[in-house]
Design an enzyme around this catalytic site. Structure first.
Site, short mmCIF file in Angstrom:
data_model
loop_
_atom_site.label_atom_id
_atom_site.label_comp_id
_atom_site.label_asym_id
_atom_site.label_seq_id
_atom_site.Cartn_x
_atom_site.Cartn_y
_atom_site.Cartn_z
N ILE A 212 0.85 -1.21 0.00
CA ILE A 212 0.00 0.00 0.00
C ILE A 212 0.88 1.25 0.00
O ILE A 212 1.85 1.34 0.77
CB ILE A 212 -0.94 0.02 1.23
CG1 ILE A 212 -1.70 -1.30 1.35
CG2 ILE A 212 -1.91 1.20 1.15
CD1 ILE A 212 -2.62 -1.42 2.56
N ASN B 212 -2.66 4.20 -3.47
CA ASN B 212 -3.48 5.12 -2.65
C ASN B 212 -2.88 6.52 -2.54
O ASN B 212 -3.63 7.49 -2.46
CB ASN B 212 -3.62 4.51 -1.25
CG ASN B 212 -4.14 5.52 -0.25
OD1 ASN B 212 -5.30 5.89 -0.26
ND2 ASN B 212 -3.25 6.00 0.62
N TYR C 78 -6.75 18.53 -9.84
CA TYR C 78 -7.04 17.29 -9.10
C TYR C 78 -8.08 16.45 -9.84
O TYR C 78 -7.89 15.25 -10.03
CB TYR C 78 -7.52 17.63 -7.69
CG TYR C 78 -7.89 16.40 -6.89
CD1 TYR C 78 -6.94 15.44 -6.59
CD2 TYR C 78 -9.21 16.19 -6.44
CE1 TYR C 78 -7.28 14.29 -5.86
CE2 TYR C 78 -9.55 15.07 -5.71
CZ TYR C 78 -8.58 14.12 -5.42
OH TYR C 78 -8.91 12.99 -4.71
N THR D 102 3.83 1.62 3.06
CA THR D 102 4.88 2.54 2.62
C THR D 102 4.43 3.99 2.83
O THR D 102 3.23 4.29 2.78
CB THR D 102 5.25 2.32 1.13
OG1 THR D 102 4.15 2.72 0.31
CG2 THR D 102 5.60 0.87 0.85
N THR E 275 -10.15 12.28 6.58
CA THR E 275 -8.71 11.99 6.58
C THR E 275 -7.95 13.32 6.72
O THR E 275 -8.56 14.34 7.03
CB THR E 275 -8.31 11.36 5.21
OG1 THR E 275 -8.51 12.35 4.19
CG2 THR E 275 -9.11 10.11 4.88
N LYS F 156 -7.62 12.63 -11.43
CA LYS F 156 -8.40 11.44 -11.06
C LYS F 156 -9.18 10.90 -12.27
O LYS F 156 -9.34 9.69 -12.40
CB LYS F 156 -9.34 11.77 -9.89
CG LYS F 156 -8.58 12.00 -8.56
CD LYS F 156 -7.82 10.75 -8.11
CE LYS F 156 -7.12 10.94 -6.78
NZ LYS F 156 -6.43 9.73 -6.31
N ASP G 284 8.60 7.50 -1.55
CA ASP G 284 7.97 8.65 -2.19
C ASP G 284 7.62 8.20 -3.60
O ASP G 284 8.53 7.89 -4.39
CB ASP G 284 8.96 9.83 -2.22
CG ASP G 284 8.35 11.07 -2.84
OD1 ASP G 284 7.41 10.95 -3.66
OD2 ASP G 284 8.80 12.18 -2.51
P1 NAP Z 1 -4.44 11.86 3.38
O1 NAP Z 1 -4.84 11.51 4.77
O2 NAP Z 1 -3.90 13.21 3.12
O3 NAP Z 1 -3.45 10.74 2.85
C1 NAP Z 1 -2.74 10.90 1.66
C2 NAP Z 1 -1.52 10.03 1.71
O4 NAP Z 1 -0.80 10.15 0.46
C3 NAP Z 1 -0.56 10.45 2.83
O5 NAP Z 1 -0.01 9.30 3.39
C4 NAP Z 1 0.51 11.21 2.05
O6 NAP Z 1 1.78 11.18 2.66
C5 NAP Z 1 0.53 10.37 0.79
N1 NAP Z 1 1.30 10.99 -0.28
C6 NAP Z 1 1.12 12.19 -0.88
N2 NAP Z 1 2.11 12.39 -1.79
C7 NAP Z 1 2.90 11.29 -1.74
C8 NAP Z 1 4.07 10.89 -2.42
N3 NAP Z 1 4.66 11.68 -3.35
N4 NAP Z 1 4.62 9.68 -2.12
C9 NAP Z 1 4.06 8.88 -1.19
N5 NAP Z 1 2.99 9.21 -0.49
C10 NAP Z 1 2.41 10.41 -0.77
O7 NAP Z 1 -5.71 11.73 2.41
P2 NAP Z 1 -6.60 10.47 2.01
O8 NAP Z 1 -7.96 10.99 1.90
O9 NAP Z 1 -6.33 9.31 2.87
O10 NAP Z 1 -6.07 10.21 0.52
C11 NAP Z 1 -5.75 8.91 0.04
C12 NAP Z 1 -6.24 8.78 -1.40
O11 NAP Z 1 -7.67 8.86 -1.40
C13 NAP Z 1 -5.76 9.89 -2.33
O12 NAP Z 1 -5.38 9.31 -3.57
C14 NAP Z 1 -6.98 10.76 -2.51
O13 NAP Z 1 -6.97 11.44 -3.75
C15 NAP Z 1 -8.09 9.72 -2.42
N6 NAP Z 1 -9.41 10.28 -2.10
C16 NAP Z 1 -9.68 10.84 -0.89
C17 NAP Z 1 -10.95 11.32 -0.61
C18 NAP Z 1 -11.32 11.92 0.72
O14 NAP Z 1 -12.45 12.44 0.85
N7 NAP Z 1 -10.49 11.88 1.72
C19 NAP Z 1 -11.94 11.26 -1.59
C20 NAP Z 1 -11.64 10.70 -2.82
C21 NAP Z 1 -10.37 10.21 -3.07
P3 NAP Z 1 2.44 12.40 3.49
O15 NAP Z 1 1.94 12.25 4.90
O16 NAP Z 1 3.91 12.18 3.35
O17 NAP Z 1 1.98 13.66 2.84
#
Ligand code: NAP
Length: 278
Positions: free
Chosen positions: A8, A81, A146, A33, A181, A150, A54
């Site tokens: 992951i 993810n 964004y 990761t 999140t 997607k 990363d």
């Molecule tokens: P989050 O809590 O901000 O988690 C995002 C994760 O991605 C964090 O672990 C972040 O790491 C990591 N990340 C960002 N850039 C990275 C990179 N270059 N290399 C490795 N890791 C990286 O938000 P989340 O909602 O869980 O997001 C997870 C996924 O769900 C994303 O793809 C997002 O687009 C999708 N999503 C979220 C929602 C929502 O409502 N939350 C809705 C639709 C889709 P750092 O801590 O190092 O920044």
């Protein structure tokens, strides 16, 4: 039989972290990761394997995947993810910011699939979950980059699903709605970077920030999302597209049923564009 191995990305918080815990609880071997190892040290303490990664760094992706395959012998499930939302007026986004958005949310997912799929092909089975977004279906103002990333991920994921199915590899396009999140926080950090003092949209800065925070309004807990997603995919025939979370059903429906001009008007009003002063 040894447990299935799940790899992951982006496990420091949110959906990635919740999926690590959910798969781990169900007895799978989880490889978590994250960019910073210290952000997932507590997962390691629970018996989850951790690696610094990363996803923008293709050399690091190769090194980590090779090390995991050497150690674990297989990767059965890949969860793409890691991601973030670049929020700001589309006309004012720099090429560098756009490239980073697409590298993280789109290109890196394909690089990971390319590195891991050969080991899946050898075994004649595997599962790839690409975490897209409902934002890839319904575009709102100030989230053009964004939403585009997607939408592109959905298309890539759909193509991969057809192409890899012949090798026994299943690909699922996951389109979450609003999930609680750190996502809103990281989106707000991008607004602070992007919105310059001379921006055409300075007067609606609050509306832009509210777009960054949108995913966190009346959101589904990440744990609940993870439980539902794992339930849906740990079956013989997972659905090709999975929508989970608040607004994940209504937004595609609105997009389908409401005329574009009407929907544009609703979103323009919601995000301050009808109230702008020049
Ligand atoms: P989050 O809590 O901000 O988690 C995002 C994760 O991605 C964090 O672990 C972040 O790491 C990591 N990340 C960002 N850039 C990275 C990179 N270059 N290399 C490795 N890791 C990286 O938000 P989340 O909602 O869980 O997001 C997870 C996924 O769900 C994303 O793809 C997002 O687009 C999708 N999503 C979220 C929602 C929502 O409502 N939350 C809705 C639709 C889709 P750092 O801590 O190092 O920044």
């Amino acid at each position: 039989m040894s447990p299935k191995v799940v790899f992951i990305t982006g496990c420091s918080s949110g959906i990635g972290r919740a999926l690590c815990e959910e798969f781990h609880q169900r007895g799978l071997r989880v490889i978590a990761t994250a960019r910073r190892l210290d952000s997932i040290a507590d997962l390691q303490a629970k018996g989850i394997a951790t690696h610094a990664l990363d996803v923008q760094n293709t050399d690091q992706v190769s090194q980590v995947v090779d090390a995991v395959l050497k150690q674990e012998k297989s990767i059965d499930v890949l969860v793409n993810n890691a991601g973030y939302a670049l929020i700001g007026p589309s006309i004012e986004l720099s090429e560098a910011e756009l490239l980073l958005q697409f590298k993280t949310n789109v290109f890196a997912t394909l690089v990971l699939a390319q590195k891991i799929a050969p080991a899946m092909r050898e075994r004649g089975r595997g599962l790839i979950l690409n975490i897209g977004s409902i934002s890839g279906i319904a575009t709102t103002p100030f989230s053009g980059a964004y939403c585009a990333s997607k939408a592109a991920l959905h298309a890539l994921s759909d193509a991969l699903r057809m192409e890899l199915s012949v090798f026994g590899i299943k690909v699922v396009t996951v389109q979450p709605g609003a999930i609680r999140t750190r996502f809103g926080e990281s989106a707000k950090e991008t607004v602070a970077r992007v919105l310059k003092p001379a921006s055409w949209y300075r007067s609606v800065e609050d509306a832009i920030i509210s777009r960054a925070e949108l995913s966190q309004v009346d959101a589904t807990p990440a744990k609940e999302f993870a439980q539902k997603l794992v339930d849906s995919v740990m079956v013989e025939k997972p659905p090709p597209i999975i929508r989970i979370g608040k607004k994940s059903l209504i937004l595609p429906l609105l997009k389908k049923l409401v005329p574009t001009n009407t929907l544009d008007g609703i979103f323009k009003k919601k995000f301050g564009l009808m109230q702008m002063k020049f």
